[in-house]
Scaffold this active site. Sequence first.
Site, short mmCIF file in Angstrom:
data_model
loop_
_atom_site.label_atom_id
_atom_site.label_comp_id
_atom_site.label_asym_id
_atom_site.label_seq_id
_atom_site.Cartn_x
_atom_site.Cartn_y
_atom_site.Cartn_z
N GLY A 173 -6.97 0.20 2.69
CA GLY A 173 -5.52 0.35 2.86
C GLY A 173 -5.15 1.11 4.11
N LYS A 232 7.01 2.45 11.64
CA LYS A 232 6.99 2.81 13.06
C LYS A 232 7.45 1.68 13.97
CE LYS A 232 2.91 1.85 11.28
NZ LYS A 232 1.75 2.27 10.55
N VAL A 284 4.44 8.64 11.96
CA VAL A 284 3.52 9.05 13.04
C VAL A 284 2.51 10.05 12.48
CG1 VAL A 284 3.36 10.00 15.37
CG2 VAL A 284 5.46 8.84 14.67
N GLY A 306 0.38 9.81 9.97
CA GLY A 306 0.19 9.78 8.52
C GLY A 306 0.61 11.05 7.80
N ASP A 353 -0.03 -0.30 17.30
CA ASP A 353 0.42 0.69 16.32
C ASP A 353 0.52 2.08 16.99
OD1 ASP A 353 0.72 1.50 13.34
OD2 ASP A 353 -0.89 2.80 14.05
N ILE A 361 -0.09 14.16 8.40
CA ILE A 361 0.01 15.41 9.18
C ILE A 361 1.49 15.74 9.45
CG2 ILE A 361 -0.66 16.58 11.33
CD1 ILE A 361 -2.87 14.41 11.62
N THR A 390 0.84 -1.22 0.00
CA THR A 390 0.00 0.00 0.00
C THR A 390 0.87 1.26 0.00
OG1 THR A 390 -1.64 -1.21 1.29
CG2 THR A 390 -1.86 1.18 1.24
N LYS A 439 3.97 4.40 17.68
CA LYS A 439 4.05 5.82 17.29
C LYS A 439 4.39 6.70 18.50
CE LYS A 439 0.93 5.18 13.38
NZ LYS A 439 -0.47 5.05 12.97
N GLY A 449 -3.55 5.45 5.06
CA GLY A 449 -3.91 5.34 3.65
C GLY A 449 -2.73 5.68 2.77
#
Length: 429
Positions: free
Chosen positions: A186, A104, A131, A133, A200, A135, A13, A204, A301
């Site tokens: 995804g 991560k 961490v 995505g 997860d 942002i 992905t 992070k 994603g």
Amino acid sequence: MKPISVVLLGLGTVGQGVYESLFSHQQKLQEVLGAPVEIAGILVKNKAKQRDVSRSILVTTDIDELLALPQIDVVFEAIVGIEPAYTYIRKFLTKGCHIITANKELLAHKGSELTKYAQEQRRYLTFEAAVAGGIPLLRTLIQLLQVNGIVKIEASLNGTSNYILSKMRKEQAKFQDVLVEAQALGYAEADPSNDILGTDSFYKLMVLSDLIYHQQPKWNDVEKTGITNVTVPHIQLGEKLGLRLKLLASLTSSHDGIHAEVKPVFVSSDHSLYHVEGVDNGIAIHTDLVGTIHLQGPGAGAKATASAMIEDLVYIRQIKDTIAQENVRASQHHVEPTADDLSTWVAVTEETVPEAFHKERLRQYQINLIKREKLNEMEGFLLQGREYDILLFLQSLKLGLLTIYPVSPTGLPPYEKTLTHTLAKSIIN
Ligand code: HSE
């Protein structure tokens, strides 16, 4: 100008997202970088699989073929897990390449060591995508808050969990069905139990801890609870009480050391995470100068992750001559826990509770019942008091099935603050 030569490790992905974005944003990248980006090679697991990849690109299952390429500037690492990613990254750093990774799990385990090695090699190891995505959280912490000290981070860092909790609330969708959807979109990890068990978010948080405090808490001391026991009625009762459930990751430092936790927590509409919905992540950065900064955006994603990795490429190119130690200033103002603090909890019972919540009983335990809501045979109670007293009180009810969730103290609605004040006074008197 000489092209920037890159290789991709992995074409799942994330790898696919990077590959497509390098083409879709080719023009823009060339304008910003002053040179075209050329994909020299891609490492895949299965060479026989049909792929829509340009014939000029070396697609291989053999890492040595990529290592043997004469000139590689940057490596996009998009493999899952610690190995073989760790070994490959070290080899490419030794070869003189910069590394951009979204891994991560690897960073939580080996991030400090790899960063040190990259610095010795005078190369960059960047991981904005690891961490939150898409942002720009890490860059905000590193570059934009150089004087501010970070006192506390409160965040929703797992897009999959937030997506699941949002859909369960809005559509009364079944946990398992939404998880399958999140996988198809995804968002979820290759092993989705990492998302729903809080692992997860935990990884992070450890990456953030390394960055902010230059160390991590002992992993065994970190409370990590996922969302697998959350049900639609729990979320609905929370909604009736004016609250939304989030998988909250928090990080603070006290004189005892660093404190981190990941767990489902209810937040009120005054909390910045209340409106963070779907696959979005949200982060509240509490600092000692500017106050609190809120960031929000897509947390998972292919596109969100690719965006962060490609912005990393631009960052590396723009500051390539100043390999600096990337440090965030942790605040000297520690957050000290106080045993007497009043806290707010949601208790969900699977049966109706007639007498147990009578005023007398609550007064005995010095607990405020802020609100009570029914849903079929279930009841939800918003309670405020000392944690210890609330737990004792709930235990004393001897209920068959009882679930309790903390409510975040940040952004409690004004009526609760007033009650806290009133209750504090009544306890003192
Ligand atoms: N599985 C992760 C998530 C992907 O849902 O947040 C982004 O790190």
